[in-house]
Every structure is written in C-alpha cells, then in structure tokens.
Scaffold this active site. Structure first.
Site, PDB file in Angstrom:
ATOM      1  N   THR A  29       3.238 -40.605  36.114  1.00 10.61           N
ATOM      2  CA  THR A  29       3.293 -40.434  34.852  1.00 10.61           C
ATOM      3  C   THR A  29       4.922 -41.796  34.690  1.00 10.61           C
ATOM      4  O   THR A  29       4.703 -42.627  33.764  1.00 10.61           O
ATOM      5  CB  THR A  29       4.317 -40.136  34.082  1.00 10.61           C
ATOM      6  OG1 THR A  29       5.447 -39.220  34.747  1.00 10.61           O
ATOM      7  CG2 THR A  29       3.390 -37.955  33.797  1.00 10.61           C
ATOM      8  N   CYS A  33      13.584 -38.733  35.308  1.00 17.19           N
ATOM      9  CA  CYS A  33      14.257 -37.368  34.801  1.00 17.19           C
ATOM     10  C   CYS A  33      15.514 -36.237  35.340  1.00 17.19           C
ATOM     11  O   CYS A  33      15.687 -36.161  36.590  1.00 17.19           O
ATOM     12  CB  CYS A  33      12.874 -36.133  34.440  1.00 17.19           C
ATOM     13  SG  CYS A  33      11.646 -36.411  33.355  1.00 17.19           S
ATOM     14  N   ARG A  62      10.759 -45.243  34.819  1.00 19.05           N
ATOM     15  CA  ARG A  62      11.522 -45.492  32.930  1.00 19.05           C
ATOM     16  C   ARG A  62      11.846 -44.276  33.065  1.00 19.05           C
ATOM     17  O   ARG A  62      11.506 -43.104  32.934  1.00 19.05           O
ATOM     18  CB  ARG A  62      10.216 -46.354  32.060  1.00 19.05           C
ATOM     19  CG  ARG A  62       9.823 -47.525  31.757  1.00 19.05           C
ATOM     20  CD  ARG A  62       8.507 -47.783  31.171  1.00 19.05           C
ATOM     21  NE  ARG A  62       7.364 -47.090  31.084  1.00 19.05           N
ATOM     22  CZ  ARG A  62       7.167 -45.953  30.562  1.00 19.05           C
ATOM     23  NH1 ARG A  62       7.761 -45.765  29.947  1.00 19.05           N
ATOM     24  NH2 ARG A  62       5.682 -44.763  30.766  1.00 19.05           N
ATOM     25  N   CYS A  67      15.103 -36.354  28.120  1.00 14.57           N
ATOM     26  CA  CYS A  67      16.061 -36.083  29.078  1.00 14.57           C
ATOM     27  C   CYS A  67      17.123 -36.434  29.110  1.00 14.57           C
ATOM     28  O   CYS A  67      18.462 -36.665  29.872  1.00 14.57           O
ATOM     29  CB  CYS A  67      16.169 -35.008  30.323  1.00 14.57           C
ATOM     30  SG  CYS A  67      15.249 -36.061  31.949  1.00 14.57           S
TER      31      CYS A  67
HETATM   32 ZN   LIG Z   1      13.330 -35.648  31.521  1.00 10.32          ZN
END
Ligand SMILES: [Zn+2]
Length: 348
Positions: A29, A33, A62, A67
């Site tokens: 993706t 996170c 990115r 979160c």
């Molecule tokens: Zn996240």
C-alpha cells in the site's frame, strides 16, 4: 538496530508499549503505521520496520490517516490513561500510589502529579469514584449515573463533584463548546439528504444529515458555540467525496481520521463502533460487552445518540437485541436506508 521478530510480535499483540519505538511500512500500500494501528494487519512479508517516521518517509512511505504515526505520542497522557485502565480493571488490587506507580512504571510522585494535572483528580479519587460507579452499575442504576454524568458538563472540577457519576472519564484537554477550535465545513447533496461535513486540521469533527442547509448550519454552530467556524468547500471536498463514495457502496472502509470532543467513555464506545464491519450490526449490549462494561447498555445507547460524526462513526450499525432499529439521531428512516444499502452492496 530493530529486532524484526520482536517488532512483529508487538504488531500482532497491538502492544501499546511499542508505540513510538518503531513504525511499520506496508509495501503493497505504500503506507506506514504505528504498531498499534487498528486497521487490519498486513501479511508479514509485506512489512518493513523503521525506527522513526522520518525514515519510513525517506523510504517512500506515506503516513496512515487512521493511526497518524507521524504525530508525536503524548507519553504523559498515555501513562495517565494506562493508570485509568489499570484502576478500572483491578478495583480490588492495591491501588496505593506506590503500587500503582510500580505497575505503570513511574515514580509515585510523578504519577500523582501527572495524573492530577491531566485527569483532574488523583488516582485515589479516581479509584474511589470507580468503585462507586461499579457498585451503582451493579445495582442497575446505570441510567441515573450516566444521565448525571452527561449533565455534569465534564470539567475536571465538576467531574470530581459528581464523582458518583464517573462512568467515563474526561481528558483534561476536553474543551466545552469547541473553545479554541477552528472548524471548516461544507454541505453537499447525498442520497440521504443534505450532508454536512466539518473538520479541524486534525480530522473530521462533525458529519450530520438533514433536510435543509440552514438547520444543519445552525446545529453545528450550537454544538460548537465557542469555536471559530467557516465554510470551506475546497478543503472539505476530499472528506465529503469519501463519504459519498462510501454511501454508494464503493468504499466500504471509511478510514477518515476524526477529531471529536468526547469523554474517554464515549471514545471507547465510538472505537468499538468503528470496528463493526460494513454490512453488519451489533446490539447495544454487545457493544457494552466489547468495551468491557457489560452493564453499561444504556450508556452505550446514549453515546450513540450523542455521536457527532454520522456514518464515519457508524452508530447506525447498532440496533436493539430483538432486531428493532432503536433510535437514530438523524432520523430512523435514514438508519433503515443506510443498513439496507449496506446489506445490498456488501462487498469486501
Ligand atoms: Zn495505520
């Protein structure tokens, strides 16, 4: 050097102690996170670990909108919240400052000062109030307790004065009426009627549905009477577009960051609501159980009824035990339509 195996174990456990120690980038993706991100965990082979957000960004990842790993943790608030959770979960334990400090990993002096500053009462006062509220809940007085809490206005001082009513807890940052907040909003046409989307720079702060723009505008200004409010269609266009795609069934996962003024109790309810999958429903009592307060069914219903952020916090997915729809702040017919559309369009 990061021990990748330990990092991965922390991710699997969503171990809050790992927050701030590393971030994980997901190759498929391009997003990175926190270890505790509530989104679905990626496959191990797609994950890369970095010590800092800056390193992840240098490698081309990115920041996750959900979160927000680039935002600094507030370690003291985190510590105070851990102390609250421990007190709630262990009402019969030794909750002296020394014992609690040892459990949380801070000195008794630091614990007392920080807790009082952020939560508004001492750990001892919190524990006493907690015991009382649990007693009351077991006496099935939950409704009265909760109503008193919601009527109390949540300032730390009033919270202590109404310690009996302390079902939820307020962060010291809670500001009544949105004082000091700068809110932008837009109103667009949607399949459910006129849709108002408002946000601060931190996330979506209100989503409401109504029949006309004037009443939507008025209720936003009532809710956040002390905030600085302006219309900004361009700024809100991405969020409004995401919600419209979601309503059309094209974007089942609506991971918009939210910035809402809420008590800790409401926050927990709303987190539980965001975990209800698209196309499914839960009963009010199932949500109460999910947040570890099985007797707080009415308080859960109240938190749903006071949700400011329609659709993004999907309170429409909470229904009565017997399958009745229960209530909906924006009209029961809209709840019926939302649920019917989700069931019809359910795809994953
Ligand atoms: Zn996240």
């Amino acid at each position: 050097m990061l021990d990748e195996e330990k990092c991965w174990q922390a991710v699997l456990a969503r171990d809050s102690r790992a927050d701030g120690r590393f971030v994980m980038g997901v190759r498929s993706t391009g997003i990175y996170c926190r270890p505790t991100c509530p989104a679905k965990r990626p496959a191990r082979e797609r994950v890369r670990f970095f010590i800092t957000p800056a390193e992840a960004e240098a490698a081309g990842f990115r920041a996750c909108l959900r979160c927000q790993p680039q935002r600094e943790l507030e370690p003291q608030m985190e510590m105070a919240q851990r102390a609250c959770r421990y007190i709630e979960a262990n009402p019969d334990a030794d909750l002296s400052l020394a014992a609690l400090g040892a459990e949380i990993g801070v000195s008794p002096y630091h614990l007392q000062r920080t807790f009082k500053r952020l939560i508004g009462v001492t750990p001892h006062q919190y524990a006493v109030a907690q015991r009382r509220s649990q007693l009351k809940a077991s006496l099935k007085e939950g409704e009265t307790v909760t109503n008193a809490l919601y009527d109390a206005g949540y300032s730390p001082a009033s919270l202590y004065a109404n310690a009996d009513a302390q079902l939820g807890m307020t962060p010291a940052t809670y500001r009544r009426g949105g004082e000091g907040m700068s809110i932008a909003y837009t109103i667009v046409a949607s399949p459910l009627g006129r849709l108002l989307v408002a946000a601060t720079e931190r996330g979506v702060s209100a989503v409401s549905i109504g029949d006309d723009d004037a009443s939507l505008d008025a209720s936003l200004r009532r809710e956040y009477h002390s905030a600085d409010i302006r219309r900004d269609d361009a700024m809100l266009d991405p969020a409004a577009a995401a919600i419209l795609r979601h309503l059309e069934g094209q974007q089942p996962h609506l991971n918009l960051p939210v910035d809402v003024q809420a008590t800790a109790f409401q926050q927990r309810v709303w987190q539980a609501l965001r975990a209800i999958p698209y196309g499914s429903t839960r009963s009010y009592s199932a949500v109460a159980q999910a947040i570890g307060q099985p007797t707080a069914t009415r308080a859960v219903a109240h938190a749903c009824a006071t949700n400011h952020v329609a659709i993004v916090i999907p309170c429409h997915r909470v229904v009565r035990e017997n399958g009745d729809l229960g209530g909906y702040r924006w009209g029961i017919e809209r709840k019926r339509t939302l649920l019917a559309n989700e069931r019809a369009g359910e795809k994953f």
